[in-house]
Design a protein around this motif. Structure first.
Motif, PDB file in Angstrom:
ATOM      1  N   PHE A 102       0.893  -1.277   0.374  1.00 47.56           N
ATOM      2  CA  PHE A 102      -0.040   0.030   0.094  1.00 47.56           C
ATOM      3  C   PHE A 102       0.997   1.486  -0.223  1.00 47.56           C
ATOM      4  N   ASP A 103       2.255   0.968   0.546  1.00 45.08           N
ATOM      5  CA  ASP A 103       3.092   1.969   1.115  1.00 45.08           C
ATOM      6  C   ASP A 103       3.309   2.253  -0.847  1.00 45.08           C
ATOM      7  N   THR A 104       3.043   2.140  -1.985  1.00 47.04           N
ATOM      8  CA  THR A 104       3.917   2.383  -3.190  1.00 47.04           C
ATOM      9  C   THR A 104       2.666   2.351  -4.530  1.00 47.04           C
ATOM     10  N   ASN A 105       1.709   1.469  -3.955  1.00 48.49           N
ATOM     11  CA  ASN A 105       0.367   1.235  -4.442  1.00 48.49           C
ATOM     12  C   ASN A 105      -0.727   2.067  -3.894  1.00 48.49           C
ATOM     13  N   GLY A 106      -1.045   2.263  -2.882  1.00 49.64           N
ATOM     14  CA  GLY A 106      -2.258   2.914  -2.392  1.00 49.64           C
ATOM     15  C   GLY A 106      -2.912   1.891  -1.920  1.00 49.64           C
ATOM     16  N   HIS A 107      -4.375   1.750  -1.380  1.00 49.03           N
ATOM     17  CA  HIS A 107      -5.445   1.261  -1.082  1.00 49.03           C
ATOM     18  C   HIS A 107      -6.206   0.779  -1.639  1.00 49.03           C
ATOM     19  N   ILE A 108      -7.131  -0.592  -1.515  1.00 45.54           N
ATOM     20  CA  ILE A 108      -8.441  -0.584  -2.112  1.00 45.54           C
ATOM     21  C   ILE A 108      -9.670   0.001  -1.206  1.00 45.54           C
ATOM     22  N   VAL A 109     -10.070   0.978  -2.116  1.00 46.91           N
ATOM     23  CA  VAL A 109     -11.859   1.002  -1.327  1.00 46.91           C
ATOM     24  C   VAL A 109     -12.663   0.369  -1.731  1.00 46.91           C
ATOM     25  N   ASP A 110     -13.263   0.585  -0.662  1.00 47.39           N
ATOM     26  CA  ASP A 110     -14.923  -0.668  -0.961  1.00 47.39           C
ATOM     27  C   ASP A 110     -15.765  -0.277  -1.454  1.00 47.39           C
ATOM     28  N   ASP A 111     -15.998   0.844  -2.479  1.00 43.68           N
ATOM     29  CA  ASP A 111     -16.596   0.755  -3.439  1.00 43.68           C
ATOM     30  C   ASP A 111     -16.165   0.068  -4.661  1.00 43.68           C
ATOM     31  N   ILE A 112     -15.166   0.043  -5.084  1.00 42.71           N
ATOM     32  CA  ILE A 112     -14.237  -0.921  -6.531  1.00 42.71           C
ATOM     33  C   ILE A 112     -14.031  -2.660  -5.467  1.00 42.71           C
ATOM     34  N   MET A 113     -13.995  -2.937  -4.160  1.00 44.51           N
ATOM     35  CA  MET A 113     -14.592  -4.301  -3.678  1.00 44.51           C
ATOM     36  C   MET A 113     -16.168  -4.653  -4.835  1.00 44.51           C
ATOM     37  N   HIS A 114     -17.143  -3.483  -4.470  1.00 46.69           N
ATOM     38  CA  HIS A 114     -18.012  -3.662  -4.965  1.00 46.69           C
ATOM     39  C   HIS A 114     -18.809  -3.587  -6.364  1.00 46.69           C
ATOM     40  N   GLU A 115     -17.695  -2.993  -7.341  1.00 42.53           N
ATOM     41  CA  GLU A 115     -17.961  -3.302  -8.402  1.00 42.53           C
ATOM     42  C   GLU A 115     -17.132  -4.321  -8.936  1.00 42.53           C
ATOM     43  N   ILE A 116     -16.474  -4.937  -8.583  1.00 42.41           N
ATOM     44  CA  ILE A 116     -15.612  -6.528  -8.662  1.00 42.41           C
ATOM     45  C   ILE A 116     -16.851  -7.274  -8.318  1.00 42.41           C
ATOM     46  N   MET A 117     -16.679  -7.371  -6.744  1.00 43.85           N
ATOM     47  CA  MET A 117     -17.221  -8.766  -6.264  1.00 43.85           C
ATOM     48  C   MET A 117     -18.695  -8.855  -6.217  1.00 43.85           C
ATOM     49  N   VAL A 118     -19.799  -7.299  -6.450  1.00 45.70           N
ATOM     50  CA  VAL A 118     -20.913  -7.917  -6.447  1.00 45.70           C
ATOM     51  C   VAL A 118     -21.633  -7.438  -7.812  1.00 45.70           C
ATOM     52  N   ARG A 119     -21.906  -6.375  -8.452  1.00 42.12           N
ATOM     53  CA  ARG A 119     -21.977  -5.946  -9.058  1.00 42.12           C
ATOM     54  C   ARG A 119     -22.427  -7.297 -10.555  1.00 42.12           C
ATOM     55  N   PRO A 120     -21.290  -8.142 -10.428  1.00 42.99           N
ATOM     56  CA  PRO A 120     -21.633  -9.135 -11.800  1.00 42.99           C
ATOM     57  C   PRO A 120     -22.040  -9.869 -11.311  1.00 42.99           C
ATOM     58  N   LEU A 121     -22.869  -9.586  -9.838  1.00 40.80           N
ATOM     59  CA  LEU A 121     -23.705 -11.277  -9.401  1.00 40.80           C
ATOM     60  C   LEU A 121     -24.906 -11.457 -10.212  1.00 40.80           C
ATOM     61  N   PRO A 122     -25.566 -12.787 -10.809  1.00 39.60           N
ATOM     62  CA  PRO A 122     -26.804 -12.998 -11.380  1.00 39.60           C
ATOM     63  C   PRO A 122     -27.187 -13.045  -9.791  1.00 39.60           C
ATOM     64  N   PRO A 123     -29.113 -12.810  -9.687  1.00 39.68           N
ATOM     65  CA  PRO A 123     -29.964 -13.441  -8.909  1.00 39.68           C
ATOM     66  C   PRO A 123     -29.349 -14.846  -8.158  1.00 39.68           C
ATOM     67  N   GLY A 124     -29.662 -14.916  -7.028  1.00 37.54           N
ATOM     68  CA  GLY A 124     -29.447 -16.335  -6.096  1.00 37.54           C
ATOM     69  C   GLY A 124     -28.034 -16.687  -6.410  1.00 37.54           C
ATOM     70  N   CYS A 125     -26.745 -16.144  -6.382  1.00 35.12           N
ATOM     71  CA  CYS A 125     -25.477 -16.258  -5.864  1.00 35.12           C
ATOM     72  C   CYS A 125     -25.382 -15.653  -4.883  1.00 35.12           C
ATOM     73  N   ARG A 126     -24.600 -16.954  -3.920  1.00 33.61           N
ATOM     74  CA  ARG A 126     -24.457 -15.784  -2.067  1.00 33.61           C
ATOM     75  C   ARG A 126     -22.857 -15.653  -3.048  1.00 33.61           C
ATOM     76  N   LEU A 127     -22.664 -14.200  -2.172  1.00 35.24           N
ATOM     77  CA  LEU A 127     -21.445 -14.050  -1.338  1.00 35.24           C
ATOM     78  C   LEU A 127     -21.223 -13.799   0.077  1.00 35.24           C
ATOM     79  N   THR A 128     -20.777 -14.564   0.653  1.00 34.30           N
ATOM     80  CA  THR A 128     -20.592 -14.418   1.395  1.00 34.30           C
ATOM     81  C   THR A 128     -19.375 -13.561   2.642  1.00 34.30           C
TER      82      THR A 128
END
Length: 310
Positions: free
Chosen positions: A137-163
């Motif tokens: 992170f000191d050279t490349n920075g952090h990862i914001v929760d908005d980015i995590m949502h964009e990558i891991m939540v938005r593509p999921l179809p109905p009925g798919c679980r992410l815990t």
């Protein structure tokens, strides 16, 4: 399919309503476990790598995950691709949700440093986004929760679980929008855009609300509902509130994250628990020793009396 919120007119003048679909969790299982101790850095931690291995062993033993379907990122790995750098974490997140299908059960675990940064898009009531810190992170920075949502939540179809489980000083919650859970909030144009798949329309509609209600808690809630909803079945367990820190502690003879330890302990003692019972069990385990208060978040309204499955 579970409908909620106000009805609205969608494409072809059809009446529609926001919805989500619970997962049966009987499809494919995939997991990503991240543990970062930050060796040699000023804020070195002790228990995160242990957490990643403990959680991996637990989900294999208790929920039938297979090692071939689990990606481990730890900063003691000999393979450069398994070091939890920012690039490797983002690539692993994309792997986790690739080709996701209804009733799949995806699992994400993060143990490491986290924090907050100024919210730039108006979806946080407190004005801050939650972030996680890769080993670089000191050279490349952090990862914001908005980015995590964009990558891991938005593509999921109905009925798919992410815990998702977040341990150490970040709540890291996956946003809890109910789209337009309350009628008359000026969101119907954003909802209609969402129904048409017009995400640009969603953002422009939501930004109109943002501009007219800057600094308002209700504004942040409205914007999150318009842009962070999901028809998938997304659940997040986090070690503490945004303003708290999860403990790096010593339990059962080894360094560990308090939240990871409590989650495993609660489900080992009683695998058959409702969401509400499990949250209470986790909090009870931590209550005597720690000030942190574990949180349960979801991408949709949830009946907390149904059984927790994964």
């Amino acid at each position: 399919m579970q409908n909620y919120g106000p009805q609205f007119e969608g494409a072809n003048h059809q009446m529609q309503q926001p919805f989500f679909q619970y997962s049966q969790c009987n499809g494919r299982r995939k997991a990503l476990c991240i543990g970062i101790n930050y060796f040699g850095q000023s804020a070195e931690l002790k228990g995160c790598i242990n957490d990643a291995h403990n959680v991996k062993n637990f989900i294999c033993r208790q929920y039938g995950y297979k090692e071939d379907d689990i990606v481990m990122l730890t900063d003691d790995a000999s393979n450069p691709r398994q070091i939890p750098t920012k690039d490797n974490i983002l690539a692993a997140m994309q792997w986790l949700v690739r080709d996701a299908q209804p009733n799949d059960s995806l699992f994400f675990h993060y143990s490491g440093h986290g924090g907050q940064t100024k919210d730039l898009d108006g979806d946080e009531a407190d004005g801050y986004d939650e972030v996680i810190y890769p080993v670089d992170f000191d050279t490349n920075g952090h990862i914001v929760d908005d980015i995590m949502h964009e990558i891991m939540v938005r593509p999921l179809p109905p009925g798919c679980r992410l815990t998702a489980i977040f341990d150490y000083s970040t709540e890291g919650k996956i946003k809890e929008p109910n789209l337009a859970a309350e009628a008359g909030q000026g969101l119907l144009s954003a909802v209609s855009s969402y129904a048409r798949g017009d995400m640009g329309g969603v953002f422009s509609s939501a930004m109109g609300i943002f501009k007219t209600a800057t600094g308002n808690t209700k504004k942040a809630e409205q914007y999150a509902r318009a842009t962070r909803t999901s028809p998938a079945d997304v659940i997040s367990w986090s070690g503490c509130k945004d303003s708290q820190t999860s403990a790096d502690t010593f339990e059962a003879g080894q360094s560990t994250g308090a939240m990871s330890f409590a989650f495993i302990s609660a489900l080992t003692q009683n695998p058959q628990q409702s969401y509400q019972m499990l949250l209470q069990s986790i909090r009870q385990i931590l209550r005597d020793k720690y000030s942190q208060k574990p949180q349960l978040s979801s991408s949709h309204p949830i009946d907390t009396n149904i059984m927790f499955i994964m």
